[in-house]
Design an enzyme around this catalytic site. Structure first.
Site, PDB file in Angstrom:
ATOM      1  N   HIS A 229       8.670  -8.851  28.277  1.00  0.00           N
ATOM      2  CA  HIS A 229       8.606  -9.876  27.586  1.00  0.00           C
ATOM      3  C   HIS A 229       7.178 -10.762  27.654  1.00  0.00           C
ATOM      4  O   HIS A 229       6.624 -10.944  28.716  1.00  0.00           O
ATOM      5  CB  HIS A 229      10.019 -11.543  28.061  1.00  0.00           C
ATOM      6  CG  HIS A 229      11.037 -10.112  28.089  1.00  0.00           C
ATOM      7  ND1 HIS A 229      11.726 -10.205  29.113  1.00  0.00           N
ATOM      8  CD2 HIS A 229      12.026  -9.566  27.524  1.00  0.00           C
ATOM      9  CE1 HIS A 229      13.402 -10.028  28.994  1.00  0.00           C
ATOM     10  NE2 HIS A 229      13.016  -9.140  27.557  1.00  0.00           N
TER      11      HIS A 229
ATOM     12  N   TYR B 215       7.012 -11.192  33.349  1.00  0.00           N
ATOM     13  CA  TYR B 215       7.111 -10.620  34.534  1.00  0.00           C
ATOM     14  C   TYR B 215       8.302  -9.900  34.416  1.00  0.00           C
ATOM     15  O   TYR B 215       8.924  -9.603  35.627  1.00  0.00           O
ATOM     16  CB  TYR B 215       7.015 -11.052  35.873  1.00  0.00           C
ATOM     17  CG  TYR B 215       5.683 -12.896  36.188  1.00  0.00           C
ATOM     18  CD1 TYR B 215       4.893 -12.416  36.433  1.00  0.00           C
ATOM     19  CD2 TYR B 215       6.705 -13.687  35.638  1.00  0.00           C
ATOM     20  CE1 TYR B 215       3.973 -13.173  36.034  1.00  0.00           C
ATOM     21  CE2 TYR B 215       5.484 -14.774  35.939  1.00  0.00           C
ATOM     22  CZ  TYR B 215       4.474 -14.724  36.172  1.00  0.00           C
ATOM     23  OH  TYR B 215       3.602 -15.653  36.606  1.00  0.00           O
ATOM     24  N   HIS B 216       8.516  -8.864  33.573  1.00  0.00           N
ATOM     25  CA  HIS B 216       9.496  -8.375  32.938  1.00  0.00           C
ATOM     26  C   HIS B 216       9.662  -6.670  32.668  1.00  0.00           C
ATOM     27  O   HIS B 216       9.972  -6.207  31.786  1.00  0.00           O
ATOM     28  CB  HIS B 216      10.582  -8.862  32.115  1.00  0.00           C
ATOM     29  CG  HIS B 216      11.404  -9.733  32.890  1.00  0.00           C
ATOM     30  ND1 HIS B 216      11.895 -11.369  32.048  1.00  0.00           N
ATOM     31  CD2 HIS B 216      11.292 -10.906  33.880  1.00  0.00           C
ATOM     32  CE1 HIS B 216      12.205 -12.001  32.874  1.00  0.00           C
ATOM     33  NE2 HIS B 216      11.902 -11.684  33.748  1.00  0.00           N
ATOM     34  N   PRO B 217       8.630  -6.127  33.408  1.00  0.00           N
ATOM     35  CA  PRO B 217       8.152  -4.787  32.658  1.00  0.00           C
ATOM     36  C   PRO B 217       9.354  -3.721  32.818  1.00  0.00           C
ATOM     37  O   PRO B 217      10.050  -3.989  34.248  1.00  0.00           O
ATOM     38  CB  PRO B 217       7.367  -4.460  33.922  1.00  0.00           C
ATOM     39  CG  PRO B 217       7.214  -4.991  35.053  1.00  0.00           C
ATOM     40  CD  PRO B 217       7.738  -6.317  34.593  1.00  0.00           C
TER      41      PRO B 217
END
Length: 525
Positions: free
Chosen positions: A291, A459-461
């Site tokens: 994101h 911070y959403h890999p």
């Protein structure tokens, strides 16, 4: 050479859950290999202090390759390197995603991952302070609570959004996701409740659980077509930790694919370039998603969180578990639709009660606040690849943020919503000016150019070892026996929202898959 039944790589959001669940059986020997150390730093547990963890030895401190959609900028990609992993340095927001995410996974071939099938695992983990209902559970290890700060700057965002005509929502994890409101948090008595706090620490006294900290996994040991252990460096010595039943990678969306590739599992041509013998030719590392968000920063005369770390506030947190230091910074936000024809939201807002700029690394030297959108359903796809065959080399990471027209359209639509909210009475009355620059106008080119130069990761890999591409629906690596991946890298697509709760759910479900339990049993635990 030590031998266990299960060897787990990573004591983070997923690994801590699996370690606790698998070691519930006293006859099972479980080892966890963790590159970092115990979560003892006070900044981990004080909610408002988490930005102080960035670029320390508790952060993997990755950077992306130059991003073509961002004018060649490199993205700062912070990841937790300690017990609890990213659950020990995130903003503690408890969001599961949307029903459409999981039903979409199942429809695309991820059998067993529909919303109805994963909901029992969300509920099993949860001890929600609001009590149990059709969507929430009580009695689980993970405390989910309402925030105890209610900072006036975050409250102003809610009032302004309401003035702009957006509805309120008191439970983003309930019947509907759309609207604005206060986030529920993984906090217990005003302090962080990471997976280390909730799951790992209560299990550490078990004689059948061993945690090897400050230990770097080099590769999975594969004999024939079976994973038999992990080569681990600790105190300058490399040894093999053997697994009689399974090796389980819980190292995250960047490190799990790297470890697979170092073990000979990945794109054959890429592995050959590094002289790595190919064990299985699989698209490991491909399909990376994240994101991307852009935050407007404003000056204000309202007291922000820059003075939160006072002796009085520290005493208030210690004695009553509340006050400014209990703030997760992004206390409020919401879910929006970039167009009226969408059934589920494609934008998420976070509102922060302090300036948050320069990838979260910029100093907050004056009172201010920030809010803005993130693209929830990116069509851009990136990749994790090797930089070197050395285990201590960081992987190459390219997210390809904003490289598709759809993603550019969504971030511009989100910024227009942000500017609309900023113009409302509740916001305009407390804004004294912009902090830094802002879009030159509300035109599409000006907004896009600004988001490309000022945005950052949420911070959403996810999705670099996705179900259907690298692992099957039981999270087993294709054509390699006794090897699973259990973390956000297996998500077929990134869920609509913060990814910590879905990662915990995935580990809960994986424990049942490994142990042969069923979802119906999980729903009553």
């Amino acid at each position: 050479m030590a031998t266990y039944d299960y060897v787990i790589v990573g004591a983070g959001s997923a690994g801590s859950v699996l370690a606790a669940r698998l070691s519930e059986d006293p006859g099972v020997r479980v080892a966890v290999i963790e590159a970092g150390g115990p979560d003892t730093a006070p900044e981990i547990h004080i909610p408002a202090a988490f930005p102080q963890l960035f670029k320390t030895d508790l952060d993997w401190d990755f950077d992306s390759d130059p991003e073509p959609g961002l004018g060649g900028r490199r993205a700062v990609l912070s990841r937790g390197r300690m017990f609890g992993g990213c659950s020990s340095m995130n903003a503690m927001i408890y969001i599961r995603g949307n029903r459409a995410d999981y039903d979409g996974w199942a429809a695309a071939g991820a059998t067993g991952w529909s919303y109805a099938e994963v909901l029992p695992y969300f509920r099993r983990s949860e001890d929600n302070q609001r009590g149990a209902d059709a969507y929430h559970g009580v009695g689980g290890p993970l405390t989910v609570s309402d925030g105890r700060s209610e900072h006036p700057l975050c409250s102003a965002f809610l009032r302004a959004a309401e003035q702009a005509g957006y509805k309120t929502n008191d439970d983003f994890n309930g019947a509907t996701q759309s609207g604005v409101g206060r986030y529920q948090l993984t906090q217990r008595d005003g302090m962080r409740c990471s997976t280390a706090v909730a799951f790992l620490h209560p299990a550490l006294g078990r004689p059948n659980l061993t945690v090897l900290s400050s230990a770097r996994a080099h590769r999975v040991v594969i004999e024939g077509s079976r994973a038999t252990g992990v080569a681990v460096e600790r105190n300058g010595t490399v040894e093999v930790v053997r697994a009689e039943r399974e090796v389980i990678l819980c190292a995250g969306a960047y490190e799990s694919p790297k470890l697979l590739m170092l073990s000979g599992i990945g794109p054959a041509a890429d592995l050959a370039a590094f002289g790595i013998d190919v064990v299985r030719d699989l698209p490991v590392g491909q399909g990376l998603q994240d994101h991307y968000m852009a935050l407007l920063n404003f000056r204000t005369d309202v007291e922000s969180l820059i003075n939160a770390a006072s002796p009085e506030n520290a005493a208030l947190l210690r004695s009553q578990g509340r006050g400014p230091l209990s703030s997760n910074i992004a206390e409020t936000g919401g879910f929006f639709h970039s167009s009226d024809d969408l059934e589920a939201p494609d934008l998420q807002f976070h509102a922060a009660s302090v300036l948050f700029h320069q990838d979260g690394l910029g100093a907050a030297t004056e009172h201010g606040f920030a809010f803005g959108p993130g693209v929830l359903t990116p069509t851009s796809r990136g990749a994790v690849t090797l930089r070197s065959a050395r285990p201590d080399a960081a992987p190459r990471i390219l997210h390809n943020y904003l490289t598709t027209p759809e993603d550019r359209d969504r971030i511009v639509a989100g910024m227009r919503i942000a500017l609309e909210i900023a113009a409302q009475r509740a916001m305009a009355s407390i804004i004294t000016g912009p902090f830094g620059d802002a879009p030159a106008s509300d035109s599409y080119p000006d907004i896009l150019a600004w988001t490309q130069s000022h945005g950052q990761t949420l911070y959403h890999p996810t999705s670099s070892c996705a179900i259907g591409a690298v692992v099957d629906p039981e999270l087993r690596v294709f054509d390699v026996a006794d090897l699973r991946v259990v973390d956000a890298s297996v998500f077929p697509t990134v869920p609509r929202g913060n990814t910590n709760a879905p990662t915990i759910m995935t580990a809960e479900k994986a424990a049942d898959l490994i142990l042969g339990r069923t979802a119906s049993a999980a729903s009553t635990r």
